[in-house]
Design a protein around this motif. Structure first.
Motif, PDB file in Angstrom:
ATOM      1  N   TYR A 171       0.869  -1.173   0.000  1.00 23.97           N
ATOM      2  CA  TYR A 171       0.000   0.000   0.000  1.00 23.97           C
ATOM      3  C   TYR A 171       0.902   1.218   0.000  1.00 23.97           C
ATOM      4  CZ  TYR A 171      -3.424   3.372   1.944  1.00 23.97           C
ATOM      5  OH  TYR A 171      -4.241   4.457   2.166  1.00 23.97           O
ATOM      6  N   SER A 222     -10.982  -6.335   0.567  1.00 23.05           N
ATOM      7  CA  SER A 222     -11.142  -5.311   1.606  1.00 23.05           C
ATOM      8  C   SER A 222     -12.391  -4.471   1.422  1.00 23.05           C
ATOM      9  CB  SER A 222      -9.951  -4.365   1.649  1.00 23.05           C
ATOM     10  OG  SER A 222     -10.164  -3.403   2.675  1.00 23.05           O
ATOM     11  N   ILE A 223     -12.847  -3.975   2.548  1.00 25.72           N
ATOM     12  CA  ILE A 223     -13.994  -3.057   2.572  1.00 25.72           C
ATOM     13  C   ILE A 223     -13.698  -1.796   1.771  1.00 25.72           C
ATOM     14  CG2 ILE A 223     -13.259  -1.833   4.682  1.00 25.72           C
ATOM     15  CD1 ILE A 223     -16.198  -1.914   5.607  1.00 25.72           C
ATOM     16  N   THR A 224     -12.420  -1.374   1.766  1.00 21.88           N
ATOM     17  CA  THR A 224     -12.107  -0.097   1.113  1.00 21.88           C
ATOM     18  C   THR A 224     -12.193  -0.179  -0.417  1.00 21.88           C
ATOM     19  OG1 THR A 224      -9.742  -0.586   1.214  1.00 21.88           O
ATOM     20  CG2 THR A 224     -10.636   0.773   2.977  1.00 21.88           C
ATOM     21  N   ALA A 231     -16.619   3.128   4.362  1.00 21.92           N
ATOM     22  CA  ALA A 231     -15.160   3.076   4.200  1.00 21.92           C
ATOM     23  C   ALA A 231     -14.762   3.132   2.722  1.00 21.92           C
ATOM     24  CB  ALA A 231     -14.606   1.815   4.854  1.00 21.92           C
ATOM     25  N   VAL A 234     -14.512   6.740   1.154  1.00 20.56           N
ATOM     26  CA  VAL A 234     -13.484   7.710   1.514  1.00 20.56           C
ATOM     27  C   VAL A 234     -12.597   7.895   0.287  1.00 20.56           C
ATOM     28  CG1 VAL A 234     -11.479   8.134   2.984  1.00 20.56           C
ATOM     29  CG2 VAL A 234     -13.509   7.039   3.947  1.00 20.56           C
ATOM     30  N   LYS A 271      -6.695   0.231  -3.684  1.00 22.10           N
ATOM     31  CA  LYS A 271      -8.118  -0.130  -3.633  1.00 22.10           C
ATOM     32  C   LYS A 271      -8.537  -0.822  -4.924  1.00 22.10           C
ATOM     33  CE  LYS A 271      -9.013   3.692  -0.477  1.00 22.10           C
ATOM     34  NZ  LYS A 271      -9.689   4.982  -0.257  1.00 22.10           N
ATOM     35  N   TYR A 300     -13.074  -9.868   4.014  1.00 23.43           N
ATOM     36  CA  TYR A 300     -12.600  -8.653   4.669  1.00 23.43           C
ATOM     37  C   TYR A 300     -12.440  -9.026   6.139  1.00 23.43           C
ATOM     38  CZ  TYR A 300     -12.695  -4.234   7.147  1.00 23.43           C
ATOM     39  OH  TYR A 300     -12.392  -3.205   7.996  1.00 23.43           O
ATOM     40  N   CYS A 303     -10.654  -4.181  10.221  1.00 25.14           N
ATOM     41  CA  CYS A 303      -9.595  -3.180  10.073  1.00 25.14           C
ATOM     42  C   CYS A 303      -8.470  -3.469  11.067  1.00 25.14           C
ATOM     43  CB  CYS A 303     -10.143  -1.774  10.276  1.00 25.14           C
ATOM     44  SG  CYS A 303      -8.866  -0.550   9.927  1.00 25.14           S
ATOM     45  N   LEU A 309       1.019  -2.752   6.854  1.00 23.79           N
ATOM     46  CA  LEU A 309       0.410  -2.229   5.627  1.00 23.79           C
ATOM     47  C   LEU A 309       0.521  -0.704   5.552  1.00 23.79           C
ATOM     48  CD1 LEU A 309      -1.182  -3.397   3.168  1.00 23.79           C
ATOM     49  CD2 LEU A 309      -3.254  -2.653   4.316  1.00 23.79           C
ATOM     50  N   HIS A 313       2.633   5.210   5.267  1.00 22.16           N
ATOM     51  CA  HIS A 313       1.781   6.365   5.538  1.00 22.16           C
ATOM     52  C   HIS A 313       2.516   7.343   6.450  1.00 22.16           C
ATOM     53  CE1 HIS A 313      -1.922   8.355   4.880  1.00 22.16           C
ATOM     54  NE2 HIS A 313      -2.615   7.256   4.610  1.00 22.16           N
ATOM     55  N   PHE A 317      -0.765   9.762  10.649  1.00 21.68           N
ATOM     56  CA  PHE A 317      -1.798   8.775  10.302  1.00 21.68           C
ATOM     57  C   PHE A 317      -1.602   7.510  11.122  1.00 21.68           C
ATOM     58  CE2 PHE A 317      -3.190   4.994   8.078  1.00 21.68           C
ATOM     59  CZ  PHE A 317      -4.501   5.299   7.741  1.00 21.68           C
ATOM     60  N   PHE A 321      -4.679   6.478  13.364  1.00 22.36           N
ATOM     61  CA  PHE A 321      -5.544   5.504  12.699  1.00 22.36           C
ATOM     62  C   PHE A 321      -6.048   4.398  13.649  1.00 22.36           C
ATOM     63  CE2 PHE A 321      -6.068   2.011   9.376  1.00 22.36           C
ATOM     64  CZ  PHE A 321      -7.242   2.535   8.839  1.00 22.36           C
ATOM     65  N   GLN A 325     -10.041   3.885  14.506  1.00 21.41           N
ATOM     66  CA  GLN A 325     -10.777   2.660  14.166  1.00 21.41           C
ATOM     67  C   GLN A 325     -11.328   1.968  15.412  1.00 21.41           C
ATOM     68  OE1 GLN A 325     -11.730   1.772  11.260  1.00 21.41           O
ATOM     69  NE2 GLN A 325     -10.493   3.084   9.942  1.00 21.41           N
ATOM     70  N   THR A 329     -14.893   4.327  14.534  1.00 19.54           N
ATOM     71  CA  THR A 329     -15.624   3.464  13.579  1.00 19.54           C
ATOM     72  C   THR A 329     -15.960   2.105  14.209  1.00 19.54           C
ATOM     73  OG1 THR A 329     -13.734   2.284  12.630  1.00 19.54           O
ATOM     74  CG2 THR A 329     -14.220   4.441  11.697  1.00 19.54           C
TER      75      THR A 329
HETATM   76 MG1  PMR Z   1     -11.093   4.000   6.761  1.00 21.50          MG
HETATM   77  C1  PMR Z   1     -16.869   3.469   8.870  1.00 21.50           C
HETATM   78  C2  PMR Z   1     -16.034   2.564   8.986  1.00 21.50           C
HETATM   79  C3  PMR Z   1     -14.686   2.513   8.423  1.00 21.50           C
HETATM   80  C4  PMR Z   1     -13.997   1.346   8.281  1.00 21.50           C
HETATM   81  C5  PMR Z   1     -14.469  -0.029   8.664  1.00 21.50           C
HETATM   82  C6  PMR Z   1     -12.740   1.645   7.686  1.00 21.50           C
HETATM   83  C7  PMR Z   1     -11.784   0.712   7.355  1.00 21.50           C
HETATM   84  N1  PMR Z   1     -12.658   3.018   7.486  1.00 21.50           N
HETATM   85  C8  PMR Z   1     -13.847   3.576   7.933  1.00 21.50           C
HETATM   86  C9  PMR Z   1     -14.172   4.922   7.882  1.00 21.50           C
HETATM   87  C10 PMR Z   1     -13.326   5.968   7.547  1.00 21.50           C
HETATM   88  N2  PMR Z   1     -12.046   5.833   7.120  1.00 21.50           N
HETATM   89  C11 PMR Z   1     -13.657   7.381   7.552  1.00 21.50           C
HETATM   90  C12 PMR Z   1     -14.989   7.942   7.942  1.00 21.50           C
HETATM   91  C13 PMR Z   1     -12.542   8.062   7.132  1.00 21.50           C
HETATM   92  C14 PMR Z   1     -12.367   9.545   6.937  1.00 21.50           C
HETATM   93  C15 PMR Z   1     -11.907  10.132   8.166  1.00 21.50           C
HETATM   94  C16 PMR Z   1     -11.520   7.085   6.881  1.00 21.50           C
HETATM   95  C17 PMR Z   1     -10.237   7.388   6.448  1.00 21.50           C
HETATM   96  C18 PMR Z   1      -9.304   6.414   6.094  1.00 21.50           C
HETATM   97  C19 PMR Z   1      -7.993   6.645   5.557  1.00 21.50           C
HETATM   98  C20 PMR Z   1      -7.326   7.932   5.293  1.00 21.50           C
HETATM   99  N3  PMR Z   1      -9.525   5.057   6.181  1.00 21.50           N
HETATM  100  C21 PMR Z   1      -8.434   4.446   5.701  1.00 21.50           C
HETATM  101  C22 PMR Z   1      -7.500   5.378   5.300  1.00 21.50           C
HETATM  102  C23 PMR Z   1      -6.379   4.675   4.794  1.00 21.50           C
HETATM  103  O1  PMR Z   1      -5.325   5.117   4.355  1.00 21.50           O
HETATM  104  C24 PMR Z   1      -6.709   3.212   4.806  1.00 21.50           C
HETATM  105  C25 PMR Z   1      -6.859   2.766   3.401  1.00 21.50           C
HETATM  106  O2  PMR Z   1      -7.683   3.216   2.683  1.00 21.50           O
HETATM  107  O3  PMR Z   1      -6.060   1.815   2.991  1.00 21.50           O
HETATM  108  C26 PMR Z   1      -6.306   1.422   1.651  1.00 21.50           C
HETATM  109  C27 PMR Z   1      -8.045   3.139   5.500  1.00 21.50           C
HETATM  110  C28 PMR Z   1      -8.849   2.066   5.898  1.00 21.50           C
HETATM  111  N4  PMR Z   1     -10.094   2.235   6.446  1.00 21.50           N
HETATM  112  C29 PMR Z   1     -10.589   0.994   6.764  1.00 21.50           C
HETATM  113  C30 PMR Z   1      -9.633   0.012   6.399  1.00 21.50           C
HETATM  114  C31 PMR Z   1      -9.814  -1.456   6.579  1.00 21.50           C
HETATM  115  C32 PMR Z   1      -8.568   0.671   5.868  1.00 21.50           C
HETATM  116  C33 PMR Z   1      -7.266   0.071   5.409  1.00 21.50           C
HETATM  117  C34 PMR Z   1      -6.945  -1.171   4.913  1.00 21.50           C
HETATM  118  C35 PMR Z   1      -7.507  -1.819   3.706  1.00 21.50           C
HETATM  119  O4  PMR Z   1      -8.491  -1.473   3.146  1.00 21.50           O
HETATM  120  O5  PMR Z   1      -6.937  -2.776   3.344  1.00 21.50           O
END
Ligand code: PMR
Ligand code: LMG
Ligand code: NDP
Length: 395
Positions: A171, A222-224, A231, A234, A271, A300, A303, A309, A313, A317, A321, A325, A329
């Motif tokens: 990543y 992954s959820i993302t 998620a 975003v 993603k 998935y 998180c 991973l 970053h 972060f 992070f 989480q 979340t």
């Molecule tokens: Mg996310 C609402 C639930 C939720 C979940 C389950 C994840 C999982 N994230 C959520 C919400 C949010 N994230 C929200 C509201 C934000 C804005 C503040 C947010 C931001 C965010 C960032 C900047 N989240 C991230 C990042 C990453 O750099 C991570 C990413 O996208 O990696 C690809 C990440 C993740 N969020 C997750 C999960 C599981 C990740 C990382 C790992 C992955 O997808 O493999």
């Protein structure tokens, strides 16, 4: 430094079955009484680049025995033999936790498919994985040659392959410019998707040949990558577009380092690669489930905010992070818990349904989850499959 340099010269297939017990060990039949004489030629390994500084490590690394398939019980009871599971990227995070969970169950021998032998050996030892429960085999998913060599090496182990878990990933959220694999593919999609695509296609034959009662090919999604979730919304959001970048070879020529042909974005590339992983699993299911009986699944795991991973970053972060989480979340899951979840997908008798994307609720009960529209698009899955097989030399 010497250790680091030596790592790259290590043989491509090494077993850690009796790590540290050099005196009594053998490596593919060659005893190591003097700690140094061992034969890697049976694996067709390149030994010519080995320098003297690596000898001690080689001796330690080679302090091993040839792995064998554990025979089914001879007592006449219908005991299922030890299963053999390959896990890519088992040197840290989810892969390591899963390897540990499987190894400790006593029902599995884990083939840890990793790019860094020493790191993996240390990680397995630090995790307390029982000796004899794992074998480390070199695999660098950023090189198709390495993938092909890995398949050869694994076959030389002479163990049936019962389960394959495609878990490794990179990543690069802060990268301004794309980087490329040995074959010239943008790194995130090259490693996470294309390397695994070739690996899985090659090993399907081995899964087919296994006599294990429940053979499985699992790819970590992954959820993302799923835009039907918060998620997944975003920015930047996953989007494979019309696949023009993939069709053009994903090599950055004409700005096509991204699957959709757009400007490079490391977070999006990751993603997108996860969407490819989830599409690939479904396409495998459609093409091969009936014919082979292999269960194809993605998941998935939750998180796991503390893994490597996020190593690229920014520090802020990485600091915020995990609490975000955990407390906001509530999507956080520990490496240990996530490892148990993936281990269930490997081995639970109840999780044999093919074509499923598994997720877990708060009480860690698994359920079949819904993929986003794009990640369940059958036409896109077919196109990604066909373009990918061209890129990795299968068509
Ligand atoms: Mg996310 C609402 C639930 C939720 C979940 C389950 C994840 C999982 N994230 C959520 C919400 C949010 N994230 C929200 C509201 C934000 C804005 C503040 C947010 C931001 C965010 C960032 C900047 N989240 C991230 C990042 C990453 O750099 C991570 C990413 O996208 O990696 C690809 C990440 C993740 N969020 C997750 C999960 C599981 C990740 C990382 C790992 C992955 O997808 O493999
Ligand atoms: C990018 O930034 C980075 O630029 C990139 O490098 C990469 O990391 C990428 O996805 C990974 O992210 C995303 C950035 C912009 O998000 C942020 O990190 C901003 C953080 C802002 C902090 C918000 C405050 C939250 C309070 C937290 C308090 C302490 C903990 C902080 C920890 C922060 C760690 C992340 O993202 C944005 O633009 C922000 C807005 C994103 C919200 C998106 C939600 C869209 C909702 C749409 C609804 C869709 C409906 C879906 C239906 C679902 C049905 C179930
Ligand atoms: P880690 O960084 O801890 O693990 C990734 C593994 O992949 C490492 O073992 C790494 O090896 C390996 N790897 C990276 N590049 C290569 C390569 N070129 N060849 C071989 N192996 C390589 O991350 P996670 O444990 O979090 O990630 C595991 C899986 O889980 C990934 O598929 C990820 O997408 C997925 N996932 C993770 C989530 C999370 O929240 N963490 C959420 C959803 C999915 P090395 O140790 O040598 O760097």
């Amino acid at each position: 430094m010497a250790l680091q340099a030596a790592t790259s010269f290590l043989p491509s297939a090494l077993s850690a079955r009796k790590e540290g017990a050099a005196k009594d060990s053998a490596f593919f039949g060659a005893r190591l009484a003097d700690g140094l004489k061992f034969d890697t030629t049976s694996l067709g390994l390149r030994t010519k680049r080995v320098n003297t500084s690596s000898v001690a490590i080689r001796a330690q690394a080679a302090a091993v025995s040839a792995p064998t398939a554990t025979p089914a019980s001879l007592s006449g009871k219908k005991t299922v033999r030890t299963g053999n599971a390959i896990i890519t990227g088992a040197s840290s995070g989810l892969g390591l936790a899963t390897a540990k969970a499987l190894a400790e169950s006593g029902k599995w021998h884990v083939i840890m498919a990793c790019r860094d032998y020493l790191k993996t050996a240390r990680a397995a030892r630090a995790a307390g994985m029982p000796k004899g429960s794992y074998t480390i085999v070199h695999l660098d998913l950023a090189s198709l040659d390495s993938v092909r060599q890995f398949v050869k090496n694994v076959r030389q182990l002479d163990m049936p392959i019962d389960v394959v878990v495609c878990n490794a990933a990179v990543y690069q959220p802060t990268a301004k410019e794309p980087s490329f694999t040995a074959d010239g593919f943008e790194m995130s999609v090259g490693v996470n998707h294309l390397g695994h695509f070739l690996l899985a296609r090659e090993l399907l034959e081995d899964l087919k040949a296994s006599d294990y009662p429940s053979k499985r090919l699992i790819i970590v999604g992954s959820i993302t990558g799923n835009t039907n979730t918060l998620a997944g919304n975003v920015p930047p959001k996953a989007n494979l577009g019309d696949l023009r970048g993939l069709a053009a070879g994903l090599n950055g020529v004409g700005s096509a380092a991204m699957i959709d042909g757009a400007e490079f974005d490391g977070a999006k590339a990751y993603k997108d690669s996860k969407v490819c992983n989830m599409l690939t699993m479904q396409e495998f299911h459609r093409r091969y489930h009936e014919e082979t009986g292999v269960t194809f699944a993605s998941l998935y795991p939750g998180c796991i905010a503390t893994t490597g991973l996020f190593r690229e970053h920014i520090p802020l972060f990485r600091l915020l992070f995990p609490p975000f989480q955990k407390y906001i979340t509530k999507g956080y899951v520990s490496e240990e818990e996530a490892g148990k979840r993936l281990a269930q997908v490997v081995s639970e008798p109840s999780l044999t349904k093919s074509g499923v994307y598994w997720s877990w609720n708060k009480n860690s009960a698994s359920f079949e989850n819904q993929l986003s529209e794009e990640a369940s698009d059958t036409e896109k899955a077919r196109k990604v499959w066909e373009l990918s097989e061209k890129l990795v030399g299968l068509a």
